[in-house]
Design an enzyme around this catalytic site. Structure first.
Site, PDB file in Angstrom:
ATOM      1  N   TRP A 152       8.145  24.530 -34.874  1.00 40.01           N
ATOM      2  CA  TRP A 152       8.732  24.939 -33.686  1.00 40.01           C
ATOM      3  C   TRP A 152       9.694  24.330 -32.998  1.00 40.01           C
ATOM      4  CZ3 TRP A 152       8.012  20.589 -31.284  1.00 40.01           C
ATOM      5  CH2 TRP A 152       7.029  19.510 -31.491  1.00 40.01           C
ATOM      6  N   ASN A 153      10.093  23.114 -33.829  1.00 41.48           N
ATOM      7  CA  ASN A 153      11.118  22.397 -33.105  1.00 41.48           C
ATOM      8  C   ASN A 153      12.536  22.837 -33.389  1.00 41.48           C
ATOM      9  OD1 ASN A 153      11.189  21.503 -35.840  1.00 41.48           O
ATOM     10  ND2 ASN A 153      11.514  19.333 -35.384  1.00 41.48           N
ATOM     11  N   LYS A 176       6.701  33.040 -42.300  1.00 44.47           N
ATOM     12  CA  LYS A 176       5.687  32.874 -41.028  1.00 44.47           C
ATOM     13  C   LYS A 176       6.219  31.712 -40.276  1.00 44.47           C
ATOM     14  CE  LYS A 176       2.245  30.054 -40.178  1.00 44.47           C
ATOM     15  NZ  LYS A 176       2.627  29.882 -38.935  1.00 44.47           N
ATOM     16  N   PRO A 177       6.733  32.194 -39.065  1.00 40.11           N
ATOM     17  CA  PRO A 177       7.287  31.044 -38.201  1.00 40.11           C
ATOM     18  C   PRO A 177       6.207  30.376 -37.549  1.00 40.11           C
ATOM     19  CG  PRO A 177       7.521  33.322 -37.286  1.00 40.11           C
ATOM     20  CD  PRO A 177       7.102  33.348 -38.600  1.00 40.11           C
ATOM     21  N   GLY A 229       6.937  20.943 -41.303  1.00 34.96           N
ATOM     22  CA  GLY A 229       5.946  20.659 -40.272  1.00 34.96           C
ATOM     23  C   GLY A 229       5.377  19.163 -40.591  1.00 34.96           C
ATOM     24  N   SER A 230       4.375  19.108 -40.307  1.00 33.26           N
ATOM     25  CA  SER A 230       3.484  17.860 -40.208  1.00 33.26           C
ATOM     26  C   SER A 230       3.139  17.397 -41.450  1.00 33.26           C
ATOM     27  CB  SER A 230       2.312  17.786 -39.182  1.00 33.26           C
ATOM     28  OG  SER A 230       1.242  18.639 -39.737  1.00 33.26           O
ATOM     29  N   GLU A 251       9.166  19.579 -46.106  1.00 32.86           N
ATOM     30  CA  GLU A 251      10.130  18.742 -45.144  1.00 32.86           C
ATOM     31  C   GLU A 251       9.003  18.351 -43.801  1.00 32.86           C
ATOM     32  OE1 GLU A 251      11.962  17.231 -42.818  1.00 32.86           O
ATOM     33  OE2 GLU A 251      12.875  18.976 -41.885  1.00 32.86           O
ATOM     34  N   LEU A 252       8.584  17.160 -43.910  1.00 34.08           N
ATOM     35  CA  LEU A 252       7.422  16.737 -42.937  1.00 34.08           C
ATOM     36  C   LEU A 252       7.956  15.693 -42.031  1.00 34.08           C
ATOM     37  CD1 LEU A 252       5.051  16.458 -46.044  1.00 34.08           C
ATOM     38  CD2 LEU A 252       5.486  18.428 -44.405  1.00 34.08           C
ATOM     39  N   CYS A 285      12.605  15.484 -36.474  1.00 33.97           N
ATOM     40  CA  CYS A 285      12.324  14.574 -37.717  1.00 33.97           C
ATOM     41  C   CYS A 285      12.928  13.525 -37.968  1.00 33.97           C
ATOM     42  CB  CYS A 285      11.792  15.330 -39.068  1.00 33.97           C
ATOM     43  SG  CYS A 285      13.426  16.280 -39.400  1.00 33.97           S
ATOM     44  N   GLU A 386       4.296   8.760 -35.868  1.00 40.71           N
ATOM     45  CA  GLU A 386       4.966   9.608 -35.464  1.00 40.71           C
ATOM     46  C   GLU A 386       4.971   9.947 -33.925  1.00 40.71           C
ATOM     47  OE1 GLU A 386       5.977  13.579 -37.047  1.00 40.71           O
ATOM     48  OE2 GLU A 386       8.165  13.291 -37.072  1.00 40.71           O
TER      49      GLU A 386
HETATM   50  N1  LIG Z   1       9.024  17.833 -39.991  1.00 43.89           N
HETATM   51  C1  LIG Z   1       9.300  18.213 -38.799  1.00 43.89           C
HETATM   52  O1  LIG Z   1      10.473  18.570 -38.181  1.00 43.89           O
HETATM   53  C2  LIG Z   1       7.954  18.434 -37.872  1.00 43.89           C
HETATM   54  C3  LIG Z   1       6.931  17.783 -37.882  1.00 43.89           C
HETATM   55  N2  LIG Z   1       6.078  17.844 -36.933  1.00 43.89           N
HETATM   56  C4  LIG Z   1       5.062  16.994 -36.717  1.00 43.89           C
HETATM   57  O2  LIG Z   1       3.618  17.467 -36.955  1.00 43.89           O
HETATM   58  C5  LIG Z   1       2.949  17.427 -35.491  1.00 43.89           C
HETATM   59  C6  LIG Z   1       2.245  18.303 -35.001  1.00 43.89           C
HETATM   60  O3  LIG Z   1       3.014  19.626 -35.129  1.00 43.89           O
HETATM   61  P1  LIG Z   1       2.205  21.207 -35.666  1.00 43.89           P
HETATM   62  O4  LIG Z   1       2.708  22.326 -34.794  1.00 43.89           O
HETATM   63  O5  LIG Z   1       0.607  21.097 -35.333  1.00 43.89           O
HETATM   64  O6  LIG Z   1       2.629  21.015 -37.055  1.00 43.89           O
HETATM   65  P2  LIG Z   1       1.971  21.797 -38.518  1.00 43.89           P
HETATM   66  O7  LIG Z   1       2.361  21.026 -39.294  1.00 43.89           O
HETATM   67  O8  LIG Z   1       0.697  21.951 -37.749  1.00 43.89           O
HETATM   68  O9  LIG Z   1       2.702  23.465 -38.224  1.00 43.89           O
HETATM   69  C7  LIG Z   1       3.960  23.625 -39.252  1.00 43.89           C
HETATM   70  C8  LIG Z   1       3.401  24.910 -39.749  1.00 43.89           C
HETATM   71  O10 LIG Z   1       2.793  24.818 -40.833  1.00 43.89           O
HETATM   72  C9  LIG Z   1       1.715  25.690 -40.618  1.00 43.89           C
HETATM   73  N3  LIG Z   1       0.593  25.284 -41.009  1.00 43.89           N
HETATM   74  C10 LIG Z   1      -0.423  24.624 -40.394  1.00 43.89           C
HETATM   75  N4  LIG Z   1      -1.508  24.265 -41.414  1.00 43.89           N
HETATM   76  C11 LIG Z   1      -1.426  24.985 -42.427  1.00 43.89           C
HETATM   77  C12 LIG Z   1      -2.120  25.174 -43.404  1.00 43.89           C
HETATM   78  N5  LIG Z   1      -3.398  24.744 -43.765  1.00 43.89           N
HETATM   79  N6  LIG Z   1      -1.450  25.936 -44.494  1.00 43.89           N
HETATM   80  C13 LIG Z   1      -0.424  26.537 -44.297  1.00 43.89           C
HETATM   81  N7  LIG Z   1       0.229  26.740 -43.216  1.00 43.89           N
HETATM   82  C14 LIG Z   1       0.022  25.821 -42.316  1.00 43.89           C
HETATM   83  C15 LIG Z   1       1.732  26.183 -39.085  1.00 43.89           C
HETATM   84  O11 LIG Z   1       1.306  27.336 -38.675  1.00 43.89           O
HETATM   85  C16 LIG Z   1       3.215  26.117 -38.862  1.00 43.89           C
HETATM   86  O12 LIG Z   1       3.904  27.251 -39.171  1.00 43.89           O
HETATM   87  C17 LIG Z   1       4.126  16.952 -34.300  1.00 43.89           C
HETATM   88  O13 LIG Z   1       3.557  16.407 -33.577  1.00 43.89           O
HETATM   89  C18 LIG Z   1       5.150  16.356 -35.181  1.00 43.89           C
HETATM   90  O14 LIG Z   1       4.658  14.943 -35.421  1.00 43.89           O
HETATM   91  C19 LIG Z   1       6.236  18.843 -36.154  1.00 43.89           C
HETATM   92  C20 LIG Z   1       7.037  19.830 -36.252  1.00 43.89           C
HETATM   93  C21 LIG Z   1       8.088  19.740 -37.156  1.00 43.89           C
HETATM   94  O1  LIG Z   2      12.532  19.660 -38.409  1.00 45.93           O
HETATM   95  C1  LIG Z   2      13.378  18.717 -38.137  1.00 45.93           C
HETATM   96  O2  LIG Z   2      13.307  18.170 -37.085  1.00 45.93           O
HETATM   97  C2  LIG Z   2      14.513  18.618 -38.948  1.00 45.93           C
HETATM   98  O3  LIG Z   2      14.526  19.350 -40.269  1.00 45.93           O
HETATM   99  C3  LIG Z   2      15.744  19.183 -38.109  1.00 45.93           C
HETATM  100  O4  LIG Z   2      15.674  20.344 -38.559  1.00 45.93           O
HETATM  101  C4  LIG Z   2      17.147  20.865 -37.999  1.00 45.93           C
HETATM  102  C5  LIG Z   2      17.627  19.615 -37.357  1.00 45.93           C
HETATM  103  O5  LIG Z   2      18.878  19.304 -37.460  1.00 45.93           O
HETATM  104  C6  LIG Z   2      16.960  18.463 -38.232  1.00 45.93           C
HETATM  105  O6  LIG Z   2      16.969  17.275 -37.831  1.00 45.93           O
END
Ligand SMILES: NC(=O)C1=CN([C@@H]2O[C@H](COP(=O)(O)OP(=O)(O)OC[C@H]3O[C@@H](n4cnc5c(N)ncnc54)[C@H](O)[C@@H]3O)[C@@H](O)[C@H]2O)C=CC1
Ligand SMILES: O=C(O)[C@@H](O)[C@@H]1OC[C@H](O)[C@H]1O
Length: 482
Positions: A152-153, A176-177, A229-230, A251-252, A285, A386
């Protein structure tokens, strides 16, 4: 308040009703207002989207690379035309200031553009054969159907980051957004119709991760999964994908150290530390999650940092002079607040903020005060986990070795920052810091032509640039004899 909109799934180049009538309610995190009601895909809908993408694959892969690129260039033009509209959608669903949302739209353009420009450079090899006259050809071919799962970020840029290379390389694509921020991706789908995309090459299924996301990952049609995502969700996706021996790019999370040495340009370092921490309310991230400052300049750095953080204007993200909007959700707000409370219990001192913002318009949204913590020590939870929020933790280091040791003491390995004028220190840091993306004397912000890749709990695979594009192709080896 504008009337909420209603959205179906996007399958085969058109809006398509889900098999059930359930809908997710999408809210503006700054106001709590309902923005939209969005279809929740079921397993049958996911199957239908994947099958549609599979059916569209032979014709799409059969186009020459420049023809595929031309479709992407048409999409880019429409994104550029609609920059303001898309930026407002991003701000409404995500809460980032409008000025940042405009930057995100441009970043989405750059990501798609890089893929379109460089798909002609997906080159293979010709190797001498093992028989007289034989040539061994190694060519690059698309995987087939690629599934994207995003966060979502950066709701538009993350979709663009996956869509551009997937389609340019000849794959078809289902995304899937995130369930909290589907609207900018749905707007992109609308633009793909106007761009004349062949039906079925780009599909959007909306809904939750455990249901829709998992159905995308486990369906045998999906060949490559690209997710942002996470770390826990990334692990589950990798485990689920292993059954079908699918490729994953994950990309976590991140826990970037931000190192300031005694010879640094202090003003530049303060500006970058603040930008890298408070942009997008800290929900990046690559964010500055741990600021390590050499003891010789610590007091001066803190003084200037405090002034800069105090000046940040938190509020309505649609106002042009707002620096920071709300957190994405009440749950994320509570998570950050709990982390700050725990840090204080463990000995940290709140210099600024440290609490939810309340009163007036703040009561309607998920607003957290820009927060500055001192007296932070390496073993505290806030230094290990994080935060993904507007909390800058300042840590004093005694020398260069101390900075490197503390910076590397993390299970994450995405980004790191350092400010120093000393070339020897720079050389040592770039060698010794165990992170995939290192920013020297600047704030963050990946380039579309770079490579965004982390180690350890930050994921596997990497995205962007030529290395990222290469992830979207497989190889085929041909032993060619007359
Ligand atoms: N790498 C990054 O840039 C990001 C890291 N995060 C971290 O994650 C934490 C939680 O955010 P959330 O929205 O809960 O992230 P999340 O990891 O649950 O969601 C990310 C995506 O993965 C999908 N997803 C979740 N579980 C799944 C599964 N078992 N199988 C397939 N798809 C799945 C979600 O629907 C969403 O589209 C944040 O507080 C942050 O620490 C969150 C967003 C972006
Ligand atoms: O998900 C993130 O936070 C990073 O991959 C992020 O995606 C676009 C931004 O420019 C990055 O830092």
């Amino acid at each position: 308040m504008t009337k909420p909109t209603t959205h179906d799934l996007f399958i085969g180049g058109e809006w398509s009703k889900a098999d059930n009538t359930e809908r997710d309610t999408i809210r503006n995190p700054a106001t709590g207002d309902v923005l939209a009601h969005v279809a929740v895909a079921g397993e049958s809908d996911v199957k239908r989207a994947l099958q549609t993408a599979q059916d569209a694959f032979p014709a799409w892969r059969g186009l020459i690379a420049t023809d595929r690129a031309d479709y992407l260039y048409r999409l880019i033009e429409l994104i550029r035309r609609d920059t303001e509209k898309l930026a407002r959608i991003i701000t409404s669903e995500n809460g980032k200031p409008l000025k940042e949302a405009r930057i995100e739209v441009n970043f989405a353009i750059q990501l798609i553009r890089f893929a379109a420009e460089n798909v002609r450079r997906l080159e293979g090899n010709i190797i001498p054969g093992s028989r007289p006259g034989e040539k061994i050809l190694i060519e690059k071919i698309p995987h087939g159907v690629v599934a994207g799962i995003s966060a979502w970020n950066f709701p538009l840029a993350l979709t663009a980051r996956k869509l551009g290379p997937a389609l340019a390389a000849g794959n078809t694509f289902v995304i899937k957004p995130h369930e909290l921020t589907p609207l900018s991706t749905l707007a992109l789908a609308e633009l793909s119709v106007e761009a004349g995309f062949p039906k079925g090459i780009f599909n959007v299924v909306t809904g939750g991760g455990v249901t829709v996301g998992n159905a995308l990952v486990t369906n045998p049609i999906t060949r490559l999964i690209t997710m942002t995502g996470s770390t826990p969700a990334g692990r589950k996706i990798m485990a689920a994908a292993s059954e079908g021996l699918k490729e994953v790019r994950l990309e976590l999370g991140g826990k970037a150290p931000f190192i300031v040495m005694e010879d640094a340009d202090i003003d530049a370092a303060v500006n970058a530390a603040v930008a890298a921490r408070f942009m997008n309310c800290g929900q990046v991230c690559t964010a500055n999650e741990r600021t390590y400052v050499h003891t010789a300049v610590y007091d001066e750095f803190l003084k200037r940092l405090r002034t800069k953080v105090e000046a940040l204007k938190t509020g309505n993200p649609l106002d042009e002079d707002t620096d920071m909007g709300p957190k994405i959700s009440a749950q994320e707000l509570e998570k950050v607040d709990a982390m700050v409370r725990k840090a204080v219990e463990q000995g940290a001192k709140v210099e600024l903020g440290g609490k939810r913002l309340t009163g007036g318009a703040y009561d309607r949204g998920n607003f957290y005060a820009p927060t500055l913590l001192t007296n932070v020590k390496g073993d505290m939870d806030i230094v290990q986990n994080e935060v993904f929020g507007p909390v800058l933790s300042l840590i004093r280091v005694k020398d260069f070795d101390d900075a490197i040791t503390q910076a590397n003491n993390s299970r994450y390995g995405l980004s790191a920052y350092m400010f120093t004028q000393d070339l020897k220190n720079i050389m040592r840091m770039t060698n010794e810091l165990n992170f995939g993306e290192i920013y020297v004397n600047r704030e963050g912000g990946e380039a579309a032509q770079g490579f965004h890749h982390g180690y350890g709990d930050s994921g596997i695979g990497g995205e962007d640039g030529q290395y990222g594009l290469e992830a979207y192709v497989d190889t085929k080896t041909v032993y060619l004899n007359a």
